[in-house]
Design a protein around this motif. Structure first.
Motif, PDB file in Angstrom:
ATOM      1  N   GLU A   1       4.840 -29.020  18.117  1.00 12.23           N
ATOM      2  CA  GLU A   1       4.382 -30.402  18.269  1.00 12.23           C
ATOM      3  C   GLU A   1       4.833 -30.982  19.601  1.00 12.23           C
ATOM      4  O   GLU A   1       4.173 -31.855  20.168  1.00 12.23           O
ATOM      5  CB  GLU A   1       4.910 -31.258  17.119  1.00 12.23           C
ATOM      6  N   ALA A   2       5.945 -30.466  20.125  1.00  8.67           N
ATOM      7  CA  ALA A   2       6.465 -30.956  21.408  1.00  8.67           C
ATOM      8  C   ALA A   2       5.808 -30.262  22.598  1.00  8.67           C
ATOM      9  O   ALA A   2       6.096 -30.624  23.743  1.00  8.67           O
ATOM     10  CB  ALA A   2       7.972 -30.758  21.460  1.00  8.67           C
ATOM     11  N   GLY A   3       4.954 -29.261  22.339  1.00  9.03           N
ATOM     12  CA  GLY A   3       4.217 -28.660  23.442  1.00  9.03           C
ATOM     13  C   GLY A   3       4.424 -27.188  23.668  1.00  9.03           C
ATOM     14  O   GLY A   3       3.834 -26.612  24.596  1.00  9.03           O
ATOM     15  N   ALA A   4       5.274 -26.517  22.860  1.00 12.23           N
ATOM     16  CA  ALA A   4       5.436 -25.071  23.012  1.00 12.23           C
ATOM     17  C   ALA A   4       4.108 -24.385  22.710  1.00 12.23           C
ATOM     18  O   ALA A   4       3.348 -24.812  21.829  1.00 12.23           O
ATOM     19  CB  ALA A   4       6.524 -24.555  22.084  1.00 12.23           C
ATOM     20  N   ALA A   5       3.840 -23.286  23.427  1.00  8.33           N
ATOM     21  CA  ALA A   5       2.574 -22.570  23.225  1.00  8.33           C
ATOM     22  C   ALA A   5       2.606 -21.723  21.964  1.00  8.33           C
ATOM     23  O   ALA A   5       1.611 -21.627  21.241  1.00  8.33           O
ATOM     24  CB  ALA A   5       2.278 -21.695  24.435  1.00  8.33           C
ATOM     25  N   GLN A   6       3.750 -21.102  21.695  1.00  8.46           N
ATOM     26  CA  GLN A   6       3.868 -20.195  20.557  1.00  8.46           C
ATOM     27  C   GLN A   6       5.337 -20.039  20.204  1.00  8.46           C
ATOM     28  O   GLN A   6       6.215 -20.112  21.075  1.00  8.46           O
ATOM     29  CB  GLN A   6       3.262 -18.831  20.916  1.00  8.46           C
ATOM     30  N   VAL A   7       5.604 -19.813  18.930  1.00  7.66           N
ATOM     31  CA  VAL A   7       6.975 -19.559  18.465  1.00  7.66           C
ATOM     32  C   VAL A   7       7.031 -18.212  17.768  1.00  7.66           C
ATOM     33  O   VAL A   7       6.247 -17.937  16.851  1.00  7.66           O
ATOM     34  CB  VAL A   7       7.471 -20.671  17.511  1.00  7.66           C
ATOM     35  N   CYS A   8       7.935 -17.364  18.227  1.00  9.00           N
ATOM     36  CA  CYS A   8       8.283 -16.106  17.555  1.00  9.00           C
ATOM     37  C   CYS A   8       9.650 -16.307  16.915  1.00  9.00           C
ATOM     38  O   CYS A   8      10.412 -17.190  17.335  1.00  9.00           O
ATOM     39  CB  CYS A   8       8.344 -14.949  18.560  1.00  9.00           C
ATOM     40  N   ILE A   9       9.988 -15.515  15.917  1.00 10.90           N
ATOM     41  CA  ILE A   9      11.282 -15.682  15.262  1.00 10.90           C
ATOM     42  C   ILE A   9      12.051 -14.358  15.205  1.00 10.90           C
ATOM     43  O   ILE A   9      11.460 -13.288  15.190  1.00 10.90           O
ATOM     44  CB  ILE A   9      11.140 -16.265  13.844  1.00 10.90           C
ATOM     45  N   ALA A  10      13.370 -14.476  15.203  1.00 13.28           N
ATOM     46  CA  ALA A  10      14.248 -13.320  14.996  1.00 13.28           C
ATOM     47  C   ALA A  10      15.364 -13.772  14.080  1.00 13.28           C
ATOM     48  O   ALA A  10      16.042 -14.765  14.340  1.00 13.28           O
ATOM     49  CB  ALA A  10      14.820 -12.828  16.317  1.00 13.28           C
ATOM     50  N   THR A  11      15.545 -13.052  12.967  1.00 17.25           N
ATOM     51  CA  THR A  11      16.600 -13.385  12.031  1.00 17.25           C
ATOM     52  C   THR A  11      17.463 -12.158  11.756  1.00 17.25           C
ATOM     53  O   THR A  11      16.964 -11.033  11.739  1.00 17.25           O
ATOM     54  CB  THR A  11      16.037 -13.907  10.688  1.00 17.25           C
ATOM     55  N   LEU A  12      18.748 -12.404  11.538  1.00 22.08           N
ATOM     56  CA  LEU A  12      19.656 -11.312  11.242  1.00 22.08           C
ATOM     57  C   LEU A  12      19.323 -10.674   9.894  1.00 22.08           C
ATOM     58  O   LEU A  12      19.268  -9.462   9.765  1.00 22.08           O
ATOM     59  CB  LEU A  12      21.105 -11.817  11.249  1.00 22.08           C
ATOM     60  N   CYS A  13      19.122 -11.504   8.859  1.00 22.11           N
ATOM     61  CA  CYS A  13      18.857 -11.011   7.505  1.00 22.11           C
ATOM     62  C   CYS A  13      17.674 -11.722   6.890  1.00 22.11           C
ATOM     63  O   CYS A  13      17.379 -12.863   7.249  1.00 22.11           O
ATOM     64  CB  CYS A  13      20.079 -11.228   6.601  1.00 22.11           C
ATOM     65  N   ALA A  14      17.034 -11.060   5.945  1.00 25.36           N
ATOM     66  CA  ALA A  14      15.950 -11.685   5.185  1.00 25.36           C
ATOM     67  C   ALA A  14      16.077 -11.312   3.721  1.00 25.36           C
ATOM     68  O   ALA A  14      16.441 -10.195   3.378  1.00 25.36           O
ATOM     69  CB  ALA A  14      14.584 -11.260   5.716  1.00 25.36           C
ATOM     70  N   VAL A  15      15.774 -12.288   2.863  1.00 25.11           N
ATOM     71  CA  VAL A  15      15.681 -12.034   1.437  1.00 25.11           C
ATOM     72  C   VAL A  15      14.339 -11.363   1.176  1.00 25.11           C
ATOM     73  O   VAL A  15      13.305 -11.795   1.682  1.00 25.11           O
ATOM     74  CB  VAL A  15      15.779 -13.355   0.657  1.00 25.11           C
ATOM     75  N   ALA A  16      14.352 -10.299   0.405  1.00 24.80           N
ATOM     76  CA  ALA A  16      13.122  -9.568   0.121  1.00 24.80           C
ATOM     77  C   ALA A  16      12.120 -10.484  -0.570  1.00 24.80           C
ATOM     78  O   ALA A  16      12.497 -11.388  -1.322  1.00 24.80           O
ATOM     79  CB  ALA A  16      13.417  -8.341  -0.736  1.00 24.80           C
ATOM     80  N   GLU A  17      10.836 -10.227  -0.352  1.00 24.62           N
ATOM     81  CA  GLU A  17       9.797 -11.089  -0.933  1.00 24.62           C
ATOM     82  C   GLU A  17       9.793 -10.992  -2.453  1.00 24.62           C
ATOM     83  O   GLU A  17      10.209 -10.014  -3.034  1.00 24.62           O
ATOM     84  CB  GLU A  17       8.427 -10.679  -0.397  1.00 24.62           C
TER      85      GLU A  17
END
Length: 249
Positions: free
Chosen positions: A233-249
């Motif tokens: 909303e502030a103007g970034a073109a795209q956001v990618c993410i990196a997380t250390l851990c994830a809970v399984a779906e």
């Protein structure tokens, strides 16, 4: 605290460096350039199954590119990477980074993440690395932002593989409202708590930039959804993410 734990705490605080004991099993580490014992490092639940292209969460069903949460929800981030399953030693590692005053662990595991992320084509388009911020009250209480430490490690890992490494910025995305710990809350509760909790300062700095947003744990995706939306909303073109851990779906 039992006698064994009291002795280990004494040794760590008085005779060894901060990585004097393995944060997972408590074994004394005499080789102080290590952060986990050999066994616990080998047993880390590194994600090896196919992963969701959007969030990096492991996928256990064949012929799918996205996990169930990403398929059902209109999440604002584009692509992502997750390093560990949030189980067993993965949980203990996160707990040590956040609550046991071991920021160096975040840098250490973040370096491994950076080396892995370097293999993905999308990282070549990232302009900035932004860790999910803590509220100043929480930052003062903890003494550091665990996501920032992970981001530092990611940057170091990328630098070993790429000549062009995105800068880490910590003064653009701000946590303007303190929120309670989200453990045990469902996605709707988390979203309600987080709505309006973040804002962007120096908006011009992220205009048309691709951002890598870094966090410690991906559960419902509420925090990363809210922060990603705020950046976009502030103007970034795209956001990618990196997380250390994830809970399984």
């Amino acid at each position: 605290m039992n006698l064994k734990q009291a002795l280990l705490t004494f040794l760590e605080n008085n005779l060894f460096l901060k990585n004097g004991t393995c944060p997972i099993c408590g074994k004394v580490l005499f080789a102080t350039d290590r952060f986990l014992c050999h066994q616990c490092e080998d047993d880390l639940p590194i994600i090896s199954t196919p992963t969701c292209v959007q969030c990096g969460r492991p996928i256990f069903r064949a012929n799918r590119e996205v996990c169930s949460p990403c398929a059902k929800l209109n999440l604002p981030f584009a692509v992502g990477y997750t390093h560990l399953n949030y189980e067993d030693s993965g949980k203990k590692l996160v707990h040590a980074i956040k609550f046991k005053d071991r920021p160096h662990l975040g840098i250490w595991v973040g370096t491994q993440m950076g080396e892995a992320i370097a293999k993905y084509q999308w990282i070549n388009h990232v302009d900035l690395i932004i860790p999910v911020p803590l509220h100043p009250h929480r930052l003062e209480e903890r003494g550091y932002n665990q996501s920032e430490k992970i981001a530092e490690g990611i940057q170091q890992g990328l630098s070993q593989k790429h000549s062009r490494v995105p800068a880490i910025v910590t003064d653009i995305l701000i946590r303007s409202r303190d929120t309670p710990h989200q453990i045990g809350q469902g996605r709707e509760e988390r979203l309600c708590n987080l709505t309006g909790a973040f804002n962007v300062e120096t908006i011009e700095y992220i205009q048309n930039k691709t951002v890598l947003l870094v966090d410690d744990v991906l559960t419902t995706g509420a925090t990363l959804a809210e922060t990603s939306a705020t950046l976009l909303e502030a103007g970034a073109a795209q956001v990618c993410i990196a997380t250390l851990c994830a809970v399984a779906e």
